[in-house]
Design an enzyme around this catalytic site. Structure first.
Site, PDB file in Angstrom:
ATOM      1  N   CYS B  58       0.839  -1.195   0.000  1.00  0.00           N
ATOM      2  CA  CYS B  58       0.000   0.000   0.000  1.00  0.00           C
ATOM      3  C   CYS B  58       0.880   1.253   0.000  1.00  0.00           C
ATOM      4  O   CYS B  58       2.063   1.205   0.330  1.00  0.00           O
ATOM      5  CB  CYS B  58      -0.882   0.023   1.243  1.00  0.00           C
ATOM      6  SG  CYS B  58      -2.027  -1.357   1.411  1.00  0.00           S
ATOM      7  N   GLU B  60       0.786   3.816   2.047  1.00  0.00           N
ATOM      8  CA  GLU B  60       1.218   4.242   3.383  1.00  0.00           C
ATOM      9  C   GLU B  60       2.470   3.483   3.817  1.00  0.00           C
ATOM     10  O   GLU B  60       3.398   4.052   4.387  1.00  0.00           O
ATOM     11  CB  GLU B  60       0.107   4.001   4.417  1.00  0.00           C
ATOM     12  CG  GLU B  60      -1.180   4.772   4.151  1.00  0.00           C
ATOM     13  CD  GLU B  60      -2.181   3.964   3.329  1.00  0.00           C
ATOM     14  OE1 GLU B  60      -1.764   3.216   2.407  1.00  0.00           O
ATOM     15  OE2 GLU B  60      -3.391   4.087   3.601  1.00  0.00           O
ATOM     16  N   CYS B  95      -5.860   0.902   5.297  1.00  0.00           N
ATOM     17  CA  CYS B  95      -6.290  -0.458   5.636  1.00  0.00           C
ATOM     18  C   CYS B  95      -5.712  -0.847   6.999  1.00  0.00           C
ATOM     19  O   CYS B  95      -4.799  -0.200   7.520  1.00  0.00           O
ATOM     20  CB  CYS B  95      -5.826  -1.448   4.560  1.00  0.00           C
ATOM     21  SG  CYS B  95      -4.103  -1.996   4.733  1.00  0.00           S
TER      22      CYS B  95
HETATM   23 ZN   LIG Z   1      -2.822  -0.521   3.452  1.00  0.00          ZN
END
Ligand SMILES: [Zn+2]
Ligand SMILES: [Zn+2]
Ligand SMILES: [Zn+2]
Ligand SMILES: [Zn+2]
Lengths: 143, 143, 143, 143
Positions: B58, B60, B95
């Site tokens: 991801c 982040e 997430c």
């Molecule tokens: Zn994530």
């Protein structure tokens, strides 16, 4: 597109230096990695662990995610070589998850230089380390 | 240590710009992220997907792994804020895996600015998004 | 659909027993988990670690992947409760990655019973532990 | 310890059947897997995806985590063979992350039968697919 001696010297130094940037309080297993792109840029990374072990990341993926996210779409970066450095001998190879991550962006001829605790290397290509790979060509065309 | 209006402007711009660097041929879901450290450095990242979906990362984690691996041990970087930008509205939140990854390095008061498709934000703290977190304090002392 | 005292007794026993099935030579941190489906089936799991830490799995995902993969499509299983057991006190909560994995299949009211080393529990719902979750509703409709 | 024709028939059937249990709304790429242990037990699994793609799991890890978590410590299960089934031809191979996960529990001679859309197989050993693997022997002795 092959790597020069001078480039390999620098790639080695950067991978070995990157070990000092590892965050690995759980394994105490430092890993440094560095990718060299075809346009001559070096992208370093180190392992970053987590109290929940599966959530951490390896050095190779740290470096390559950074490299890919430094390149504006629709361009996709291309790479000439990867170096990985650890504190053991014989040198550690990239884990299977990293081989898979690398496979998305690099061809089977990518040379992977693995440096041991004495800064000696073993070289294998991505194709050597991930034969018969699962990759983008196996999926239905993305939306 | 709170973020200034000027810093937030820049953090927003960088997170939104980072969407153009996402590699997401499978989901077509672009995410850009940017961390601001307490020493004033901005660390951007984007999502980098893989043909084998679980192997991707991801935005982040891409940004934060890069930030942590830019800091030489034994120092550990500290962060003032995170911005995340997507193309939906209301804005996507990080997430759970990213919340967990962030928790290793950031306190519960870290502000997380989530930008929607119109560049409007919702802000929550890490403590808001990952209450009763599992973290380093839950483990036996590392070796 | 609430859990009965008798069901909770059995769920607790199964989660605690599952700790003996953990493969955790790297962390020595045993975790057992058990899901109870709405049709009355119990699905146990334990953490399974890997020499490359990010490749391992947590107990909660082990149990839930097994449960989901025990149900023939197009049906999707439904769950009444989850119990997680560890050897610390206060009890460990599921990591963020597991909260995210659970969120795909369980509603925000799912009760999560976390058992400590003395088999005492703290209960929180999934909504308590993963507020403002990222989930299927945030994606464009899948193909 | 080699697999008999009868065992391979059953292993194939179970891997192919497991495709019907895949949860893959994002990729529409169904995978079924089945491990046969040396004591004659079959452990099936399927891929279980997540709206946040990196959080999902593959069929091989679903099956093997279930198998390992079905065995009480200090015993570690041993395996005779793995079958993986997909809907493409030539058949898909396990991703690198799964090869790494399997490597923790299986020797390099483990046969991996990969079934294509017409239920024809290609067989490779784990050693073929993950040469020069990173594994437990590379780590400092765990605590
Ligand atoms: Zn994530
Ligand atoms: Zn790795
Ligand atoms: Zn977990
Ligand atoms: Zn896999």
């Amino acid at each position: 597109m092959s790597i020069t001696d001078q480039e390999l010297d620098l790639l080695r130094t950067k991978a070995i230096d990157a070990k000092d940037f590892a965050y690995c309080p759980y394994s105490n297993f430092r890993v440094g990695a560095c990718f060299l792109s075809t346009d001559g840029t070096y992208y370093s990374g180190a392992n970053v662990e987590n109290a929940c072990y599966p959530v951490g990341t390896c050095a190779e993926r740290c470096a390559l995610a950074g490299a890919v996210a430094s390149c504006k779409r629709p361009q996709i970066p291309k790479f000439k070589a990867l170096a990985v450095a650890t504190d053991i001998s014989p040198p550690a190879s990239p884990c299977g998850m990293c081989r898979q991550f690398i496979n998305e962006f690099c061809g089977s001829t990518l040379p992977i230089y693995m440096y041991d605790k004495d800064n000696q290397y073993v070289m294998k290509t991505l194709g050597d380390l991930l034969p018969m790979s699962f990759g983008p060509q196996d999926l239905l065309p993305p939306r």
